[in-house]
Design an enzyme around this catalytic site. Sequence first.
Site, PDB file in Angstrom:
ATOM      1  N   GLU A 177     -18.955 -16.644 -17.310  1.00  0.00           N
ATOM      2  CA  GLU A 177     -19.194 -15.468 -16.494  1.00  0.00           C
ATOM      3  C   GLU A 177     -19.955 -14.586 -17.290  1.00  0.00           C
ATOM      4  O   GLU A 177     -19.618 -13.988 -18.416  1.00  0.00           O
ATOM      5  CB  GLU A 177     -17.833 -14.912 -16.115  1.00  0.00           C
ATOM      6  CG  GLU A 177     -17.240 -15.667 -15.292  1.00  0.00           C
ATOM      7  CD  GLU A 177     -15.635 -15.289 -15.016  1.00  0.00           C
ATOM      8  OE1 GLU A 177     -15.088 -15.641 -14.189  1.00  0.00           O
ATOM      9  OE2 GLU A 177     -15.333 -14.147 -15.720  1.00  0.00           O
ATOM     10  N   HIS A 199      -5.751  -5.989 -15.215  1.00  0.00           N
ATOM     11  CA  HIS A 199      -5.890  -6.868 -16.631  1.00  0.00           C
ATOM     12  C   HIS A 199      -4.313  -7.318 -16.869  1.00  0.00           C
ATOM     13  O   HIS A 199      -4.365  -7.785 -17.982  1.00  0.00           O
ATOM     14  CB  HIS A 199      -6.694  -6.106 -17.385  1.00  0.00           C
ATOM     15  CG  HIS A 199      -7.991  -6.146 -17.231  1.00  0.00           C
ATOM     16  ND1 HIS A 199      -9.035  -5.306 -17.353  1.00  0.00           N
ATOM     17  CD2 HIS A 199      -8.901  -7.258 -17.202  1.00  0.00           C
ATOM     18  CE1 HIS A 199     -10.370  -5.330 -17.292  1.00  0.00           C
ATOM     19  NE2 HIS A 199     -10.245  -6.862 -16.949  1.00  0.00           N
ATOM     20  N   TYR A 222      -3.189 -19.259 -20.417  1.00  0.00           N
ATOM     21  CA  TYR A 222      -3.823 -18.252 -19.431  1.00  0.00           C
ATOM     22  C   TYR A 222      -5.104 -19.049 -18.931  1.00  0.00           C
ATOM     23  O   TYR A 222      -5.315 -18.824 -17.445  1.00  0.00           O
ATOM     24  CB  TYR A 222      -4.249 -17.070 -20.283  1.00  0.00           C
ATOM     25  CG  TYR A 222      -4.862 -16.169 -19.368  1.00  0.00           C
ATOM     26  CD1 TYR A 222      -4.218 -15.405 -18.425  1.00  0.00           C
ATOM     27  CD2 TYR A 222      -6.142 -15.702 -19.565  1.00  0.00           C
ATOM     28  CE1 TYR A 222      -4.653 -14.681 -17.728  1.00  0.00           C
ATOM     29  CE2 TYR A 222      -6.844 -14.991 -18.723  1.00  0.00           C
ATOM     30  CZ  TYR A 222      -6.265 -14.306 -17.784  1.00  0.00           C
ATOM     31  OH  TYR A 222      -6.736 -13.450 -16.790  1.00  0.00           O
ATOM     32  N   LYS A 223      -6.078 -19.511 -19.525  1.00  0.00           N
ATOM     33  CA  LYS A 223      -7.265 -20.117 -18.999  1.00  0.00           C
ATOM     34  C   LYS A 223      -6.898 -21.404 -18.214  1.00  0.00           C
ATOM     35  O   LYS A 223      -7.927 -21.871 -17.679  1.00  0.00           O
ATOM     36  CB  LYS A 223      -8.167 -20.255 -19.963  1.00  0.00           C
ATOM     37  CG  LYS A 223      -8.691 -19.067 -20.482  1.00  0.00           C
ATOM     38  CD  LYS A 223      -9.700 -19.268 -21.573  1.00  0.00           C
ATOM     39  CE  LYS A 223     -10.195 -17.956 -22.470  1.00  0.00           C
ATOM     40  NZ  LYS A 223     -11.173 -17.298 -21.510  1.00  0.00           N
ATOM     41  N   ARG A 270     -21.353  -8.411 -20.890  1.00  0.00           N
ATOM     42  CA  ARG A 270     -20.408  -9.147 -21.669  1.00  0.00           C
ATOM     43  C   ARG A 270     -20.306 -10.584 -21.083  1.00  0.00           C
ATOM     44  O   ARG A 270     -20.528 -10.850 -19.858  1.00  0.00           O
ATOM     45  CB  ARG A 270     -18.935  -8.534 -21.808  1.00  0.00           C
ATOM     46  CG  ARG A 270     -18.053  -8.500 -20.366  1.00  0.00           C
ATOM     47  CD  ARG A 270     -16.750  -7.872 -20.986  1.00  0.00           C
ATOM     48  NE  ARG A 270     -15.864  -8.563 -21.572  1.00  0.00           N
ATOM     49  CZ  ARG A 270     -15.011  -9.524 -21.150  1.00  0.00           C
ATOM     50  NH1 ARG A 270     -14.890  -9.870 -19.947  1.00  0.00           N
ATOM     51  NH2 ARG A 270     -14.272 -10.236 -22.300  1.00  0.00           N
TER      52      ARG A 270
HETATM   53  C1  HEM Z   1     -14.637  -2.735 -14.701  1.00  0.00           C
HETATM   54  C2  HEM Z   1     -14.817  -4.087 -14.486  1.00  0.00           C
HETATM   55  C3  HEM Z   1     -13.894  -5.256 -14.621  1.00  0.00           C
HETATM   56  C4  HEM Z   1     -13.357  -5.708 -13.727  1.00  0.00           C
HETATM   57  C5  HEM Z   1     -13.374  -5.628 -12.400  1.00  0.00           C
HETATM   58  C6  HEM Z   1     -12.451  -6.844 -14.437  1.00  0.00           C
HETATM   59  C7  HEM Z   1     -11.653  -7.763 -13.603  1.00  0.00           C
HETATM   60  C8  HEM Z   1     -10.899  -8.667 -14.228  1.00  0.00           C
HETATM   61  C9  HEM Z   1     -10.097  -9.619 -13.738  1.00  0.00           C
HETATM   62  C10 HEM Z   1      -9.775  -9.785 -12.128  1.00  0.00           C
HETATM   63  C11 HEM Z   1      -9.435 -10.617 -14.610  1.00  0.00           C
HETATM   64  C12 HEM Z   1      -8.453 -11.424 -14.353  1.00  0.00           C
HETATM   65  C13 HEM Z   1      -7.077 -11.171 -14.577  1.00  0.00           C
HETATM   66  C14 HEM Z   1      -6.120 -12.137 -14.185  1.00  0.00           C
HETATM   67  O1  HEM Z   1      -5.699 -12.915 -14.669  1.00  0.00           O
HETATM   68  O2  HEM Z   1      -5.603 -11.995 -12.714  1.00  0.00           O
HETATM   69  C15 HEM Z   1      -9.900 -10.182 -15.774  1.00  0.00           C
HETATM   70  C16 HEM Z   1      -9.672 -10.672 -17.108  1.00  0.00           C
HETATM   71  C17 HEM Z   1     -10.202 -10.477 -18.252  1.00  0.00           C
HETATM   72  N1  HEM Z   1     -10.810  -9.165 -18.734  1.00  0.00           N
HETATM   73 FE1  HEM Z   1     -11.844  -7.932 -17.121  1.00  0.00          FE
HETATM   74  N2  HEM Z   1     -12.751  -6.787 -15.773  1.00  0.00           N
HETATM   75  C18 HEM Z   1     -13.594  -5.890 -15.957  1.00  0.00           C
HETATM   76  C19 HEM Z   1     -14.147  -5.448 -16.999  1.00  0.00           C
HETATM   77  C20 HEM Z   1     -13.349  -5.937 -18.278  1.00  0.00           C
HETATM   78  C21 HEM Z   1     -14.074  -5.422 -19.536  1.00  0.00           C
HETATM   79  C22 HEM Z   1     -15.094  -4.229 -19.789  1.00  0.00           C
HETATM   80  C23 HEM Z   1     -13.620  -6.282 -20.474  1.00  0.00           C
HETATM   81  C24 HEM Z   1     -13.523  -6.304 -22.129  1.00  0.00           C
HETATM   82  C25 HEM Z   1     -14.266  -5.563 -22.846  1.00  0.00           C
HETATM   83  C26 HEM Z   1     -12.581  -7.203 -19.885  1.00  0.00           C
HETATM   84  C27 HEM Z   1     -11.897  -8.101 -20.599  1.00  0.00           C
HETATM   85  C28 HEM Z   1     -11.253  -9.169 -19.801  1.00  0.00           C
HETATM   86  C29 HEM Z   1     -10.557 -10.157 -20.663  1.00  0.00           C
HETATM   87  C30 HEM Z   1     -10.677 -10.748 -21.991  1.00  0.00           C
HETATM   88  C31 HEM Z   1      -9.691 -10.914 -19.340  1.00  0.00           C
HETATM   89  C32 HEM Z   1      -9.195 -12.471 -19.736  1.00  0.00           C
HETATM   90  C33 HEM Z   1     -10.173 -13.419 -19.411  1.00  0.00           C
HETATM   91  C34 HEM Z   1      -9.893 -14.903 -19.637  1.00  0.00           C
HETATM   92  O3  HEM Z   1      -9.475 -15.107 -20.946  1.00  0.00           O
HETATM   93  O4  HEM Z   1     -10.534 -15.816 -18.974  1.00  0.00           O
HETATM   94  N3  HEM Z   1     -12.591  -6.884 -18.370  1.00  0.00           N
HETATM   95  N4  HEM Z   1     -10.670  -9.079 -15.688  1.00  0.00           N
END
Ligand code: HEM
Lengths: 346, 315
Positions: free
Chosen positions: A265, A193, A316-317, A223
């Site tokens: 997603e 993250h 970022y997006k 989520r």
């Molecule tokens: C455990 C399982 C999870 C996995 C495998 C996962 C994986 C990822 C990955 C690979 C990214 C992209 C990061 C990048 O830019 O390289 C991401 C973004 C993000 N994740 Fe997770 N995540 C998980 C759970 C969560 C949870 C539970 C939350 C929050 C409650 C969360 C919040 C976020 C947010 C806010 C982003 C930025 C997304 C955006 O603005 O497009 N993630 N996550």
Amino acid sequence: MTIQFHDETFRDDYTFHNSPEGIRRFPFPFDADSYMYSVNLEPHAGGKAGSPFEKRFDVDEHYVAEMRDRAITLTEDPLRCQSLPHMELAGWDFLELVMVSKSEDYPELFTLNRDGDRWHWINRPLGIEQRFTFLDATTLPCGPMEYITRQTQGDHALLDQRDGNLWMDAGMVTSQADWSLDFDIGMNFFEWHAPVPKAHEMGVFQRALKFLLNLQQGAPVRRLNWTMTVNPRLDTSPENYHKWGPEKRTVAADNVGAKQYLRVELQTLWRLPRSNAIAFPIRCYLCSLEDIVTVPKWGRRLHRVLRDLPNELAEYKGFAVNRPTIVDYLAAFDDGAPTSPGIFPD
Amino acid sequence: MTSRMLRVSAIEALSPLVSRFRFEDPEGALLPLFSGGAHVVVEMPDAGVLRRNAYSLISDPMDGSGYEIAVRREDGGRGGSKFLHTQVAEGDLMRISAPVNLFSLDLRAKKHVMIAGGIGITPFLAQLKQLARLQMPFELHYAARSRAEAAGLALLPASPQVHVHISEEGNRMDLGAILGSQPLGTHVYTCGPEGLIEAVAETGARFGWPRTALHSEVFMAPPPGAPFEVTLATSGKVVTVGAHQSLLEALEAAQVEVQWMCRGGACGRCETGVKSCHGTIEHHDHWLSDDEHARQTKIMPCVSRFKGETLVLDL
Ligand code: HEM
Ligand code: FES
């Protein structure tokens, strides 16, 4: 209800499209007129009939075409599917979860017969019939995670839990919003993250991780996350940035409604029984702006959210370059009227 | 915490102090499978006090026909084990939580070495079954004072990988010998008295073991479940929170609208102001800061509880 599976593409000629019902059931991610990161986790315990939240693993009109697109991506780049050796048991856990859920939730599409460890799986939409021995990988054409995720929409990560953290030790990732399994494999929750702006300082990840470490079997959570994609492309990976990155430059005032997609997603989290791992399906839904604005509430709200979104998030997006064009287009559908709470159409 | 009512289908004495309890679904339904090292929380309504003790599952993780635990009677200690030994009979219904694993095997290990002291053998009994099925190399060392006290003997498979050390018979466990001769990539798991866990940690440090290759059993403190009352500031209404209920559930049952999302103390949605508090809020959330917890002006009703005279909520 029988699903009419579309014959459509997510690359080259991009014939992907949503039916009118597909638009109505789109998981619009904004429950208010502004957006900021939060620990937006809620129990994944069903939802409105017909919505993508109703079933454990939503199957929709894009199922067959998405699986075809995944197969193409995997042929070109086998590293999109990786499983470290200790994750095979988690793969079986996940295979069981999907087969049991889908055969119970969609009996007309999927059937699972079990006689002890001897299993018989029928997937009608994809024309697959397989007899195999549960927990014996030599009886499947490939590993259990790969086998079932070639038949399940959305990307999937399997997280090992140890040392008070979650580790991305297996996954099938062919429809991602610009991140790479090959890069993230073996990383922990904070490491993968790391690129996300603001959320670390807000304590989002630290709280979310604590919650997930205590996730219980039989009590999955979900989520929504979102971004913007030009053209209905599933494979927006860093590996193939040279193919889709330049397409951002093709957006103009006269085509933005058709070319610009809101990408949502639906992420669910499941504790797995035998391995104690967590499964993390990331289900991707695409909807063009011109289809979104057919729901007046969504048109108004999306305009306000994108107009007011902090710049770091737009950067970022990856849609900062096109934000003015998008917001101008959407402004025409925002008459300033108040919007009702919640994500569903009025 | 999700839980279900299960029937006590068998009770069997393994030693003068230790008994095995088996629980099955009253309708014969299969129970969720689990991973070796998982525990369940057993609820015991003991003369007006609701006791909740965590016990490791000792049955085969791949067998959903029932859950088994082994309980040592501790007359001086926590009341729960005494209750199980004296108040529970075959056929009784008891509330058992879903399995939770805070002591799982690290499946990356090249070899698993398990070190048990006394009743600390319990989590390993399920792990042994898991390892056998996964066909992974392992070694188990079980230390007990005397053969009579070694209740685990009856449950251990006869195998060259299982080593029993009875100190009364002069066959003490030699941690140096055990930890000094393991292949690279071995993980060590210890469960037993604190002294044993410390000794393994010290010996491991002496031999230069990576800390992440040494694991020991910590039970999650089961959430306390005493009933309590809260008063709502706007209506003056008094809401009673039952032992099996969260404050959030009690408010919902009383038709008081509170926002929620995760129901697990993480998302912050259910944050509720506290008008006045004479007593102690038992905070179980990950949302409020330590400072906020200490101030007692906010509560997360999805997980937190109260002990004391009065708690008035901003509702
Ligand atoms: C455990 C399982 C999870 C996995 C495998 C996962 C994986 C990822 C990955 C690979 C990214 C992209 C990061 C990048 O830019 O390289 C991401 C973004 C993000 N994740 Fe997770 N995540 C998980 C759970 C969560 C949870 C539970 C939350 C929050 C409650 C969360 C919040 C976020 C947010 C806010 C982003 C930025 C997304 C955006 O603005 O497009 N993630 N996550
Ligand atoms: S509902 Fe999420 S913190 Fe209470």
